[in-house]
Design an enzyme around this catalytic site. Structure first.
Site, PDB file in Angstrom:
ATOM      1  CB  THR A 118       9.423  21.709  73.590  1.00  0.00           C
ATOM      2  OG1 THR A 118       9.740  21.856  74.984  1.00  0.00           O
ATOM      3  CG2 THR A 118       8.529  22.829  73.146  1.00  0.00           C
TER       4      THR A 118
ATOM      5  CE  LYS B 215      12.392  31.260  80.691  1.00  0.00           C
ATOM      6  NZ  LYS B 215      12.971  31.383  79.348  1.00  0.00           N
TER       7      LYS B 215
ATOM      8  CB  CYS C  37      13.854  30.139  71.473  1.00  0.00           C
ATOM      9  SG  CYS C  37      12.690  31.070  70.473  1.00  0.00           S
TER      10      CYS C  37
ATOM     11  CE1 TYR D 246      12.557  28.267  82.627  1.00  0.00           C
ATOM     12  CE2 TYR D 246      10.353  28.534  83.543  1.00  0.00           C
ATOM     13  CZ  TYR D 246      11.188  28.337  82.457  1.00  0.00           C
ATOM     14  OH  TYR D 246      10.657  28.231  81.190  1.00  0.00           O
TER      15      TYR D 246
ATOM     16  CG  PHE E 107       4.307  25.704  74.056  1.00  0.00           C
ATOM     17  CD1 PHE E 107       3.790  26.616  74.962  1.00  0.00           C
ATOM     18  CD2 PHE E 107       3.982  25.848  72.714  1.00  0.00           C
ATOM     19  CE1 PHE E 107       2.957  27.650  74.550  1.00  0.00           C
ATOM     20  CE2 PHE E 107       3.162  26.883  72.278  1.00  0.00           C
ATOM     21  CZ  PHE E 107       2.655  27.785  73.197  1.00  0.00           C
TER      22      PHE E 107
ATOM     23  CB  SER F 155      15.608  21.770  70.647  1.00  0.00           C
ATOM     24  OG  SER F 155      14.651  21.036  71.365  1.00  0.00           O
TER      25      SER F 155
ATOM     26  CB  SER G  50       8.189  30.962  81.435  1.00  0.00           C
ATOM     27  OG  SER G  50       7.356  30.069  82.155  1.00  0.00           O
TER      28      SER G  50
ATOM     29  CG  LEU H  55       8.937  26.861  72.505  1.00  0.00           C
ATOM     30  CD1 LEU H  55       8.703  27.871  73.621  1.00  0.00           C
ATOM     31  CD2 LEU H  55       7.609  26.382  71.937  1.00  0.00           C
TER      32      LEU H  55
ATOM     33  CG  ASP I 266      20.877  24.872  70.487  1.00  0.00           C
ATOM     34  OD1 ASP I 266      19.660  25.136  70.481  1.00  0.00           O
ATOM     35  OD2 ASP I 266      21.402  24.116  71.334  1.00  0.00           O
TER      36      ASP I 266
HETATM   37  N1  LIG Z   1       8.275  24.136  76.609  1.00  0.00           N
HETATM   38  C1  LIG Z   1       7.595  24.854  77.472  1.00  0.00           C
HETATM   39  O1  LIG Z   1       6.557  24.439  77.981  1.00  0.00           O
HETATM   40  C2  LIG Z   1       8.050  26.239  77.839  1.00  0.00           C
HETATM   41  C3  LIG Z   1       7.219  27.003  78.657  1.00  0.00           C
HETATM   42  C4  LIG Z   1       7.597  28.278  79.017  1.00  0.00           C
HETATM   43  C5  LIG Z   1       8.789  28.789  78.556  1.00  0.00           C
HETATM   44  N2  LIG Z   1       9.583  28.027  77.762  1.00  0.00           N
HETATM   45  C6  LIG Z   1      10.837  28.629  77.323  1.00  0.00           C
HETATM   46  O2  LIG Z   1      10.949  28.522  75.926  1.00  0.00           O
HETATM   47  C7  LIG Z   1      12.313  28.442  75.561  1.00  0.00           C
HETATM   48  C8  LIG Z   1      12.503  27.252  74.642  1.00  0.00           C
HETATM   49  O3  LIG Z   1      12.150  26.099  75.342  1.00  0.00           O
HETATM   50  P1  LIG Z   1      11.879  24.722  74.623  1.00  0.00           P
HETATM   51  O4  LIG Z   1      10.734  24.111  75.318  1.00  0.00           O
HETATM   52  O5  LIG Z   1      11.849  24.891  73.157  1.00  0.00           O
HETATM   53  O6  LIG Z   1      13.194  23.926  75.099  1.00  0.00           O
HETATM   54  P2  LIG Z   1      14.151  22.927  74.332  1.00  0.00           P
HETATM   55  O7  LIG Z   1      14.939  22.264  75.401  1.00  0.00           O
HETATM   56  O8  LIG Z   1      13.407  22.087  73.361  1.00  0.00           O
HETATM   57  O9  LIG Z   1      15.106  23.905  73.504  1.00  0.00           O
HETATM   58  C9  LIG Z   1      15.996  24.765  74.137  1.00  0.00           C
HETATM   59  C10 LIG Z   1      17.253  24.856  73.303  1.00  0.00           C
HETATM   60  O10 LIG Z   1      18.117  25.812  73.935  1.00  0.00           O
HETATM   61  C11 LIG Z   1      19.444  25.313  73.853  1.00  0.00           C
HETATM   62  N3  LIG Z   1      20.253  25.904  74.915  1.00  0.00           N
HETATM   63  C12 LIG Z   1      20.193  25.679  76.244  1.00  0.00           C
HETATM   64  N4  LIG Z   1      21.105  26.400  76.883  1.00  0.00           N
HETATM   65  C13 LIG Z   1      21.786  27.100  75.937  1.00  0.00           C
HETATM   66  C14 LIG Z   1      22.855  28.025  75.974  1.00  0.00           C
HETATM   67  N5  LIG Z   1      23.449  28.349  77.126  1.00  0.00           N
HETATM   68  N6  LIG Z   1      23.281  28.555  74.807  1.00  0.00           N
HETATM   69  C15 LIG Z   1      22.716  28.205  73.646  1.00  0.00           C
HETATM   70  N7  LIG Z   1      21.708  27.331  73.540  1.00  0.00           N
HETATM   71  C16 LIG Z   1      21.246  26.786  74.678  1.00  0.00           C
HETATM   72  C17 LIG Z   1      19.309  23.808  74.007  1.00  0.00           C
HETATM   73  O11 LIG Z   1      20.446  23.130  73.501  1.00  0.00           O
HETATM   74  C18 LIG Z   1      18.041  23.536  73.211  1.00  0.00           C
HETATM   75  O12 LIG Z   1      18.335  23.235  71.854  1.00  0.00           O
HETATM   76  C19 LIG Z   1      13.109  28.368  76.876  1.00  0.00           C
HETATM   77  O13 LIG Z   1      13.585  29.661  77.180  1.00  0.00           O
HETATM   78  C20 LIG Z   1      12.061  27.931  77.883  1.00  0.00           C
HETATM   79  O14 LIG Z   1      12.364  28.394  79.183  1.00  0.00           O
HETATM   80  C21 LIG Z   1       9.248  26.770  77.389  1.00  0.00           C
END
Ligand SMILES: NC(=O)c1ccc[n+]([C@@H]2O[C@H](COP(=O)([O-])OP(=O)(O)OC[C@H]3O[C@@H](n4cnc5c(N)ncnc54)[C@H](O)[C@@H]3O)[C@@H](O)[C@H]2O)c1
Length: 257
Positions: free
Chosen positions: A196, A165, A86, A161, A194, A15, A148, A17, A36
């Site tokens: 997502t 991070k 990620c 959180y 982002f 999913s 983050s 990023l 995942d």
């Molecule tokens: N989207 C944003 O705005 C944003 C901002 C800052 C940081 N982030 C960070 O970026 C990363 C990706 O976020 P995203 O927005 O793509 O989220 P997302 O929810 O789209 O994807 C995260 C994926 O991680 C998987 N996951 C969760 N826990 C897990 C585990 N214990 N083992 C294996 N897989 C696991 C989920 O099943 C999911 O497919 C995260 O670390 C998030 O904290 C995202």
């Protein structure tokens, strides 16, 4: 390092990023293993990305699960060169909320997935990466971790959180120093906000409010922009031991009381 014919693990690759990063890696000729917890999305993503992509179910918070998953990558592709971590979870909760104290598991659960999960990937792959023959620049591998901007600008409710991070940011230089003699680089990306599935549940008005907070460009980040930075980090050998904000100059304020 080059990406062509290299082996990459992307956690959270089903999913957001992670999936976008996996796609960029596949398009640049890498063999990619998506790790995942979401088996349905993981299998779907691997089929969609094509090339030499496999899906390996793994819970990054569980070191035995990560060890098993890495062993499967070794069987399939022989080694690992690139690890993009990620996988992550959010969760905003006040410590003393209207319904009383937050559950004691809340903090360690988030830290276990985001911070310990990132470390577990390093621990399970570093021996394998160390065995790679060095490339023409002396390089054997690269880690790209995902923190983050909450590491620095945590909002109310984000104690777990932002701590998780912040830990990723703090260990980046330490790991880069530890692996320097082995030719392994370690970098961290700090995304702003982002577009997502993590944010997908927000109503359009809330997304619009977020857009306006970003100085320029005034919108949410696109997953391809994260993936482009990840690819640049892999290709640019002189980037090491650093955390890079990718946030359109966003600095989160105090927020509401
Ligand atoms: N989207 C944003 O705005 C944003 C901002 C800052 C940081 N982030 C960070 O970026 C990363 C990706 O976020 P995203 O927005 O793509 O989220 P997302 O929810 O789209 O994807 C995260 C994926 O991680 C998987 N996951 C969760 N826990 C897990 C585990 N214990 N083992 C294996 N897989 C696991 C989920 O099943 C999911 O497919 C995260 O670390 C998030 O904290 C995202």
């Amino acid at each position: 390092m080059k990406t062509e014919n290299q082996v990459a693990i992307v956690t959270g690759g089903a999913s957001g990023l992670g999936k976008a990063t996996a796609q960029a890696l596949v398009q640049s000729g890498a063999k990619v293993a998506l790790f995942d917890m979401n088996a349905e999305n993981g299998a779907k993503a691997a089929a969609e990305l094509g090339g030499e992509t496999i899906f390996v179910p793994a819970n990054v918070a569980d070191h035995t699960s990560v060890d098993d998953a890495v062993a499967q990558v070794r069987n399939a592709f022989g080694t690992v060169h690139i690890v993009a971590s990620c996988a992550g979870i959010g969760g905003s909760t006040r410590i003393l909320g209207k319904k009383g104290l937050v559950a004691p598991e809340w903090f360690p659960n988030i830290v276990n997935v985001n911070l310990v999960g990132t470390f577990n990937l390093v621990r399970s792959t570093v021996a394998l990466i160390s065995e790679n023959p060095p490339d023409e620049g002396g390089e054997r591998g690269v880690y790209i971790n995902t923190a983050s901007i909450a590491a620095f600008d945590g909002q109310i409710g984000q104690a777990a959180y932002s701590a998780s991070k912040g830990g990723i940011v703090s260990m980046t230089l330490t790991l880069a120093r530890e692996f320097a003699n082995t030719g392994i680089r370690v970098m961290t990306i700090l995304p702003g906000i982002f577009d997502t599935p993590l944010l997908g549940t927000l109503p359009p008005e809330a997304k619009e409010r977020l857009n306006k907070q970003v100085p320029f460009p005034s919108r949410l980040g696109q997953v391809e922009e994260y993936a482009a930075l990840a690819l640049h980090i892999i290709n640019n050998r002189y980037l090491n031991g650093e955390s890079i904000r990718l946030d359109g100059a966003l600095r989160m304020g105090f927020g509401r009381r």
